[in-house]
Each structure stands twice: as C-alpha cells, then as structure tokens.
Design an enzyme around this catalytic site. Structure first.
Site, short mmCIF file in Angstrom:
data_model
loop_
_atom_site.label_atom_id
_atom_site.label_comp_id
_atom_site.label_asym_id
_atom_site.label_seq_id
_atom_site.Cartn_x
_atom_site.Cartn_y
_atom_site.Cartn_z
N ARG A 217 -2.09 8.97 11.60
CA ARG A 217 -2.97 7.82 11.61
C ARG A 217 -4.23 8.18 12.38
O ARG A 217 -4.15 8.77 13.47
CB ARG A 217 -2.24 6.68 12.29
CG ARG A 217 -2.93 5.36 12.18
CD ARG A 217 -1.90 4.32 12.47
NE ARG A 217 -2.40 2.98 12.45
CZ ARG A 217 -1.59 1.94 12.53
NH1 ARG A 217 -0.28 2.13 12.64
NH2 ARG A 217 -2.06 0.73 12.52
N GLU B 66 0.85 -1.19 0.00
CA GLU B 66 0.00 0.00 0.00
C GLU B 66 0.88 1.24 0.00
O GLU B 66 2.01 1.18 0.48
CB GLU B 66 -0.89 0.03 1.26
CG GLU B 66 -1.92 -1.06 1.27
CD GLU B 66 -2.81 -1.01 2.52
OE1 GLU B 66 -2.87 0.04 3.18
OE2 GLU B 66 -3.42 -2.04 2.81
N LYS C 192 2.45 4.37 1.42
CA LYS C 192 2.63 4.84 2.79
C LYS C 192 2.45 6.35 2.76
O LYS C 192 3.29 7.08 2.25
CB LYS C 192 4.02 4.49 3.33
CG LYS C 192 4.20 4.89 4.78
CD LYS C 192 5.57 4.46 5.29
CE LYS C 192 5.67 4.51 6.80
NZ LYS C 192 5.30 5.78 7.39
N GLU D 213 -5.09 6.98 7.15
CA GLU D 213 -4.07 8.01 7.32
C GLU D 213 -4.62 9.33 6.78
O GLU D 213 -5.09 9.41 5.64
CB GLU D 213 -2.79 7.62 6.56
CG GLU D 213 -1.61 8.54 6.79
CD GLU D 213 -0.77 8.19 8.02
OE1 GLU D 213 -1.15 7.27 8.79
OE2 GLU D 213 0.27 8.84 8.22
N ARG E 23 -3.01 8.21 16.58
CA ARG E 23 -2.28 7.01 17.00
C ARG E 23 -1.92 7.05 18.48
O ARG E 23 -1.85 6.03 19.13
CB ARG E 23 -1.02 6.95 16.14
CG ARG E 23 0.00 5.96 16.57
CD ARG E 23 1.04 5.91 15.48
NE ARG E 23 2.24 5.24 15.92
CZ ARG E 23 3.25 5.01 15.10
NH1 ARG E 23 3.21 5.39 13.84
NH2 ARG E 23 4.32 4.40 15.54
N ARG F 99 4.05 -4.99 17.45
CA ARG F 99 4.89 -4.95 16.26
C ARG F 99 5.33 -6.39 16.03
O ARG F 99 6.37 -6.80 16.49
CB ARG F 99 6.12 -4.09 16.61
CG ARG F 99 6.76 -3.38 15.46
CD ARG F 99 7.97 -2.59 15.94
NE ARG F 99 7.67 -1.35 16.64
CZ ARG F 99 7.29 -0.23 16.05
NH1 ARG F 99 7.18 -0.17 14.76
NH2 ARG F 99 7.06 0.85 16.75
N LYS G 62 7.18 -1.59 6.90
CA LYS G 62 7.24 -0.31 6.20
C LYS G 62 8.56 -0.21 5.46
O LYS G 62 9.60 -0.66 5.95
CB LYS G 62 7.08 0.86 7.18
CG LYS G 62 8.09 0.85 8.30
CD LYS G 62 7.81 1.95 9.30
CE LYS G 62 8.78 1.84 10.46
NZ LYS G 62 8.50 2.72 11.57
N PHE H 212 -7.50 2.33 5.43
CA PHE H 212 -6.83 1.07 5.13
C PHE H 212 -7.23 -0.10 6.02
O PHE H 212 -6.79 -1.22 5.79
CB PHE H 212 -5.31 1.22 5.09
CG PHE H 212 -4.71 1.87 6.31
CD1 PHE H 212 -4.63 1.21 7.51
CD2 PHE H 212 -4.20 3.15 6.22
CE1 PHE H 212 -4.05 1.80 8.61
CE2 PHE H 212 -3.62 3.76 7.32
CZ PHE H 212 -3.54 3.08 8.52
P1 AMP Z 1 6.13 4.88 10.94
O1 AMP Z 1 5.35 6.05 11.49
O2 AMP Z 1 7.28 5.29 10.08
O3 AMP Z 1 6.45 3.86 11.98
O4 AMP Z 1 5.15 4.11 9.92
C1 AMP Z 1 3.93 3.58 10.32
C2 AMP Z 1 2.82 4.60 10.08
O5 AMP Z 1 2.61 4.79 8.69
C3 AMP Z 1 1.48 4.17 10.57
O6 AMP Z 1 1.34 4.37 11.94
C4 AMP Z 1 0.53 5.04 9.77
O7 AMP Z 1 0.34 6.27 10.46
C5 AMP Z 1 1.31 5.35 8.52
N1 AMP Z 1 0.70 4.85 7.29
C6 AMP Z 1 0.67 5.54 6.12
N2 AMP Z 1 0.08 4.83 5.16
C7 AMP Z 1 -0.32 3.65 5.70
C8 AMP Z 1 -1.00 2.51 5.20
N3 AMP Z 1 -1.38 2.41 3.93
N4 AMP Z 1 -1.21 1.49 6.07
C9 AMP Z 1 -0.80 1.55 7.36
N5 AMP Z 1 -0.17 2.62 7.88
C10 AMP Z 1 0.08 3.66 7.07
#
Ligand code: AMP
Length: 561
Positions: free
Chosen positions: A261, A254, A256, A306, A276, A421, A427, A346
């Site tokens: 969130r 998907e 990102k 998001e 979040r 996790r 990611k 999502f």
């Molecule tokens: P990170 O903040 O770098 O740990 O990445 C995880 C975060 O990416 C999640 O908590 C979401 O806020 C965000 N995110 C963006 N797009 C998506 C998606 N398609 N699915 C899940 N999370 C997403």
C-alpha cells in the site's frame, strides 16, 4: 530538564508491568515537562528519537557501541559481552561497568556524576547528529558523540542511553499507553488523541496541541502532504454476501492487488511515497514518482493505492518480487527495469487545501477519477458498484483468475477513518488451508517461456499412488519457473507433444480459492486457482497431502457455506 530525570522515569516504567501505572507515570512526566521540550518527550519515552515516517534512523551497531563503551569505561569489549550474557541486556551491562569501573580512564567515566550534567535537550541533539552523519569519517564522529555522552552519564543514565541509541528501550510504553497518558495529562478523551495521532503520527505534536488548546486544537490538526496518516484497515469476511451486508447492501467491490500500500504525497515539486508502515520509500521507486507527476493533475494532494510488480504482459508478480525493490538501496535504476511496477490508485484524502477524509467514499472516488489520467503505470483500481451477490461473485472470481489476491468490499457512504478497522472496508480472499501437493506432470511453456515447464500438474497421495487434483500456471516468477524446471527435468519419464510426466518427487505448497468436485481429475476434486506458496524442499512425496485430506477440506468448506 536533566536527562537523569528521564532516566528515573524509564526505571520506574520498567519496574511495573501494570499498564495503568505506566500511564500515570508518563502523564505525570508530561505535566512537568517544560514547554519547549514537550514536542520531543513522548517519542523519547517510547524509546525513539524520530517519528517513523521521517525516514531517519540511528542505526548504530551494537559492536560499535560496545567499542565506544569500552574506551570510556576501561573494560574490554569481551568483558562487556560477558556481562551482556550474564545480565541479559546491554543497557544493564553498560550500567554495571559504570558502577564497577576498574580504573579511572582519561575521560572521567562517572559512577555518579561526570564533568557535566546531561540534559534531555543535549542528549536529543546528540542523537540527531548521530542520525545525520554519513561519509568516510562518519564512524569516528559518531563514536565521539557516544563517548562524549557516556563519559558524562551516571550509571542509570548509561543504562538508558545505551538502549536509546540502540533502539532497544523496552520499557513497555507503546502507542496505547502514550495515548492514554496524554489524555490523562491534558484531560481530553483518548479517542480525540487517537484521531489526531492517526493524522500526524507524531505524539510530540499531539501532546503540544493537547496542552495548548485541548480538544479544539486537536480537532483542528490537519493533514498535510509530507506527513503520512495511518491507513484505514479492512476486516476479513468469509463470503461475498457478508461483505455486501457489512458494507451496507450496496458496495464498491475492487480488485485486491497483492503488493504494498502506498500513500503518495505531493506538495508542489516534492513527491513523497510512504508505505502502510509509514516508511519513506520515495528513493526506491523513482519511476513511480515521475509517473504520478504526469498522471495526477494537481499540485498538492495525498492519494492512496497499491503498488504491484508485474511481468511484461502486465500479469501481477508475487509480492516477494516487489519486496526486493523495497529493500534495495543501490542500483535502483537497474532494479526498476528488472522488476517493473504499476500503481493502482483507490483513494484520495486531500486535494489542494481540501481535506477529504470526511467525505463518503463515493465522492472521494469521484474526486480521484477527476484528477487522474490513467497511464501505463498509474491506474485506477478496477471497481464494480453493486448490490447483487452474483455479479459481485463473478467480479471476485475474475480478480482471482487474473492472479490478484481477492476483492476489497467498501462502504460507499463511509468516511476515511485513519488507523482504524471500523467496518467501512472488508477484504475477501481464499482462506482454505494450503495443501502440500506433488508435481507429477507439466506442459512446456510457450514463447519466451518455451524452455521452461509452464502449467504444472498437481497430485495428492492416493493409497500407494498419486491422484491428480489440478493444474497451476500462474503466480510463479520467472526465477521460480526456471528453478522448478531445473529440478523437474531429471525426473522426466515421458513426453508427448508439449505434455510431460515426472517421477513424483517435488512437493510444493499451494493456496487456492476453492476445492470443487471434479470428474476431470482422478482424485475426484479440482483446486480452483491454485497459487504457489513455496517450494517444500523439506518434504518428500510421502509427506504430501492425500485424498482423505481433500475430502475433509471439502466437507469443511461445504459446512461453511
Ligand atoms: P490485508 O493486508 O490482507 O489486511 O488487506 C488489506 C490490504 O490490501 C491493504 O492494506 C492494501 O495494501 C491492500 N489492497 C489491495 N488492493 C486494494 C484496494 N483495491 N483497496 C484497498 N486496499 C487494497
């Protein structure tokens, strides 16, 4: 229960740095807590009055608190402040004043016993009143509440009341210690406690369930709209291949999105938005509330997505723009027009009476698609189900080229594991170190941006001169374009058609997806998808990175595969 008993527990917790001892102290307190108080004790032990998601905060300022403490104790605010400096803690300072009170004030400030004995319930009720009061005379009401509490507190109680009110408890009981203490007190596995807590985010409710019905009652705890659950978290992967393998060979890729969130909860007429970190941001995004009401065909649900700020062409804006809206308390409508947002959905965790967290992602996604009618503001996340690394890489690059942060890679067979996790979701984003580069040229923008410099030409140091390494055209806000135009305009040395060159002076920090060898640019390298991280006003062109650094990064990147 006397508040003094709780104060003694705080003191005991503060006296040890050992985690297991803290756990034992808390477990012992839970066991002797009267039933009607158990819903509040866990949070109080953690130094809080309300669960985060309630949106309620005490927000009582230190200055105001000191004024109240001063009026009760007879010490001046200045002498209280001196004690804070000497003792390094406001709780200890207020305690010291209680012990040394210089004179009997009108209200008896008790060095050891005031007019009445404070109970935990009474303190809790008073703190709830503190959070409620607003309006013109609210400050004086709040001061009265504090004065009343302090004038009946013993010295030790005063220390911890102070910290409780100011939300500075710091006795070292976080979520982990509380989980283990509840597990120990009621003989349940910590993992069971953790799971229940991830669903309701309130250790008070969890403790009551553990005491009343043990594991069975904990397992029966259900999601409910209005109470946010902890989000499932993602692990980082360095490559598409590792993501694919981790997610089980075939995965949902998907986009990102770079935003925040959002959990959207609906229960009949009530829609609530949580971040979040479980903060309630419903007020800040009224247009999203309206849009999901229209776009999602159900009356009761919890869905996740998001939230992203976009410009008028629909291109994503940097996260900083969105965060301005999150912080905003007034003029919400105007802000909503200035910084439009869209929601990319999502996941779905509950619909009607059905909790869906145990379902595999592929089924949850179907459920989600079944209730959402996409609109301009509410969309489904772009997704590609594939087992093919090349197709996945292409999808990832498409995400980056459209200004998104990277890709999420999700296991289609996995349930939604709240708060953990666990390898169900990965990611992938550009991870190379940022570069400090000099802006040596630009192209005038077009259309609405015609008076600003658009695509910026970037260079690194090369001997005494500069060598080009790429162009950056996306990822800047209007404000940033305007700002950099203003900075660059005086540096113009040549203009031919829409192309302009500058005296090398302005340094920017950029992130990028990859460094490629390139015959096009004079450094021999090109940055793929460079994005502005920030302006480096603190750096001059001599501080910028040089071609050697590009070479080193290129080698590291190659070694990583
Ligand atoms: P990170 O903040 O770098 O740990 O990445 C995880 C975060 O990416 C999640 O908590 C979401 O806020 C965000 N995110 C963006 N797009 C998506 C998606 N398609 N699915 C899940 N999370 C997403």
């Amino acid at each position: 229960m006397r508040f003094g008993e709780l104060a003694e527990v705080y003191a005991a917790l503060e006296a040890t740095s050992k985690r297991l001892e803290k756990r034992d102290i808390v477990a012992e307190l839970l066991r002797r807590t009267p039933s009607e108080l158990l819903d509040r004790i866990p949070l109080l032990v953690m130094g809080r009055v309300f669960p985060t998601y309630s949106g309620k905060k005490l927000e009582y300022g230190e200055k105001l608190f000191l004024k109240a403490a001063s009026s009760v104790s007879g010490f001046t605010v200045e002498s209280l402040e001196r004690r804070i400096r000497d003792l390094g803690d406001i709780g200890l300072a207020v305690e010291a004043c209680v012990l040394e009170k210089p004179q009997t004030s009108l209200l008896t400030f008790a060095g050891g016993g005031g007019e009445r004995t404070l109970t935990v319930t009474e303190v809790h009720d008073a703190l709830c009143r503190l959070a409620q009061k607003s309006g013109t005379d609210s400050q004086s009401h709040k001061a009265k509440v504090i004065i009343d509490l302090l004038s009946n507190a013993t010295a030790l109680e005063a220390r911890f009341l102070t910290r409780l009110v100011l939300e500075q408890m710091r006795v070292g009981v976080g979520e982990g210690v509380m989980r283990d203490a509840i597990a120990l007190a009621y003989e349940v596995e910590p993992a069971v406690i953790e799971r229940a807590h991830a669903l309701v985010n309130d250790y008070g409710r969890v403790a009551v369930a553990a005491r009343d019905g043990g594991q069975e009652a904990l397992d029966a705890i259900k999601l409910a709209p209005g109470t946010p659950l902890k989000c499932m978290l993602a692990q980082k992967v360095p490559t598409v291949e590792e993501g694919l393998t981790g997610a089980g060979g075939t995965a949902a890729f998907e986009y990102k999105y770079d935003g925040i969130r959002l959990q959207v909860h609906r229960d009949g007429d009530t829609i609530t938005l949580f971040t979040r970190r479980l903060e309630n941001v419903t007020r800040q995004f009224p247009e999203i509330v309206g849009a999901v009401r229209d776009a999602v065909r159900a009356e009761r649900y919890i869905i996740e997505g998001e939230l992203v700020a976009v410009d008028e062409t629909g291109m994503p804006l940097p996260f900083q723009e969105l965060s301005r809206r999150v912080r905003r308390k007034y003029d919400i409508e105007r802000m909503a027009r200035a910084i439009p947002v869209i929601l990319n959905l999502f996941d779905v965790l509950l619909v009607g009476e059905r909790t869906l967290v145990e379902l595999p992602l592929r089924e949850r996604r179907q459920e989600l698609e079944g209730i959402v009618d996409e609109s301009g503001r509410v969309l489904l996340s772009r997704t590609l189900v594939t087992a093919d690394a090349d197709a996945a890489r292409e999808f990832y690059e498409e995400a980056l080229s459209q200004g998104h942060e990277g890709a999420m890679i999700k296991n289609l067979d996995a349930p939604y594991q709240a708060g953990s996790r666990v390898g169900y979701m990965y990611k992938l984003k550009p991870t190379l170190e940022t570069l400090d580069v000099v802006v040596v040229g630009a192209e005038w923008g077009e259309g609405r941006r015609a008076s600003w410099f658009g695509s910026l030409v970037l260079a690194v140091r090369d001997g005494d001169g500069f060598a080009l390494v790429g162009r950056m055209g996306t990822g800047l806000t209007d404000e940033q374009f305007a700002h950099i135009t203003e900075e660059l305009r005086p540096l113009m040395v040549q203009e031919s058609g829409r192309e302009v060159t500058f005296t090398p002076r302005i340094v920017v920090e950029v992130a990028y997806e990859e460094l490629q060898q390139s015959p096009t640019y004079s450094s021999g390298y090109a940055l793929r998808f460079p994005r502005l991280v920030r302006f480096r006003e603190d750096l001059g062109p001599d501080d910028a990175d040089d071609v050697d650094r590009l070479r080193r990064i290129y080698t590291i990147q190659k070694a990583r595969g």
